[in-house]
Design a protein around this motif. Structure first.
Motif, PDB file in Angstrom:
ATOM      1  N   GLU A 109      -1.610   4.427  -7.911  1.00 49.07           N
ATOM      2  CA  GLU A 109      -2.399   4.898  -6.772  1.00 49.07           C
ATOM      3  C   GLU A 109      -3.856   4.447  -6.892  1.00 49.07           C
ATOM      4  O   GLU A 109      -4.480   4.589  -7.937  1.00 49.07           O
ATOM      5  CB  GLU A 109      -2.340   6.431  -6.688  1.00 49.07           C
ATOM      6  N   GLY A 110      -4.378   3.892  -5.824  1.00 51.84           N
ATOM      7  CA  GLY A 110      -5.756   3.409  -5.822  1.00 51.84           C
ATOM      8  C   GLY A 110      -5.889   1.949  -6.208  1.00 51.84           C
ATOM      9  O   GLY A 110      -6.976   1.376  -6.129  1.00 51.84           O
ATOM     10  N   GLN A 154       0.897   4.003  -3.041  1.00 49.34           N
ATOM     11  CA  GLN A 154       0.486   5.386  -2.791  1.00 49.34           C
ATOM     12  C   GLN A 154       1.537   6.387  -3.243  1.00 49.34           C
ATOM     13  O   GLN A 154       1.221   7.541  -3.526  1.00 49.34           O
ATOM     14  CB  GLN A 154       0.186   5.573  -1.304  1.00 49.34           C
ATOM     15  N   GLU A 177       0.824  -1.206   0.000  1.00 45.67           N
ATOM     16  CA  GLU A 177       0.000   0.000   0.000  1.00 45.67           C
ATOM     17  C   GLU A 177       0.861   1.260   0.000  1.00 45.67           C
ATOM     18  O   GLU A 177       0.593   2.224  -0.724  1.00 45.67           O
ATOM     19  CB  GLU A 177      -0.910  -0.025   1.233  1.00 45.67           C
TER      20      GLU A 177
END
Length: 249
Positions: free
Chosen positions: A162-163, A156, A152
């Protein structure tokens, strides 16, 4: 405590009544909140929201009323969480891909962890992470949390990724059913992220320590995990970010 039901407008029937002193009432809530606390974050335990967490946003009024009633009686009574509620929320918590957003899933995961902590109510499962507790399900939950926060963190920091859902979340349902086999897949996929993460040494050290605490001779090592898996996951994530915040400060 009085519970009323209105089958038709203007008429009420008493379906439940319980009398207790103010001190008994306070003691029951103090005991309950002590049992469900899984970290240093204080949050109000809204029974209606708990019902949504257990059954989803499409729960009908009848089930909502029955579940809120059941939870109320439990908190002011035995404080033994019914297995039917635990089973329902466990099946939702291990399927993050079924949620529209990560925030909703995290709320369900947190509620599930609280309810399971109250259910087990054992001395080894403390308010904060217990790295001396080597229960199989709890340990596997910790391993998954470490894999999740590492991937994660790298995602990020990347505009292109991202996501994106982490492998830990993508394989969570399979992990809950076959933890050892699925961990091998998750750990292999984690390697590129470990190389990019500035917390690589810390994560690798923790993974080695937790994995070493598992009994390699245990014939049931790959059996389905119980609710302690969710508690271990939640507490390890919280502990990781708490220590990260402290070190940054």
């Amino acid at each position: 405590m009085i519970e009323l039901e209105s089958p038709v407008n203007g008429r009420f029937g008493v379906v439940y009544y319980q009398a207790m002193s103010l001190q008994q009432y306070i003691n029951k809530f103090a005991s309950w909140y002590g049992k469900i606390t899984i970290d240093d974050r204080q949050s109000f335990f809204n029974l209606k929201q708990v019902c949504y967490d257990i059954y989803g946003d499409r729960v009908d009024d009848k089930r909502m009323a029955a579940t809120v009633s059941q939870l109320s009686h439990m908190i002011l009574g035995s404080q033994i969480v019914p297995w039917s509620l635990l089973s329902a929320i466990y099946n939702r918590a291990i399927r993050p891909a079924s949620f529209n957003d990560d925030k909703g899933w995290r709320r369900v995961m947190r509620t599930a962890s609280k309810l399971f902590k109250a259910y087990y109510d054992e001395g080894e499962i403390k308010t904060m992470l217990n790295d001396s507790y080597h229960d199989r399900s709890y340990s596997f939950g910790r391993l998954l949390a470490i894999a999740d926060v590492i991937e994660e963190g790298v995602l990020q920091g990347s505009e292109n990724n991202e996501g994106r859902v982490t492998n830990a979340k993508r394989y969570m349902s399979s992990f809950a059913q076959r933890p050892l086999d699925t961990w091998k897949i998750i750990y292999t996929n984690l390697q590129p992220y470990l190389r990019k993460s500035k917390y690589s040494f810390k994560a690798s050290k923790l993974i080695d320590e937790i994995f070493a605490s598992l009994d390699a001779e245990d014939k049931h090592l790959n059996d389905p995990l119980n609710g302690k898996f969710l508690i271990g996951y939640s507490q390890q994530r919280n502990d990781w970010y708490q220590k990260k915040k402290t070190s940054n400060e």
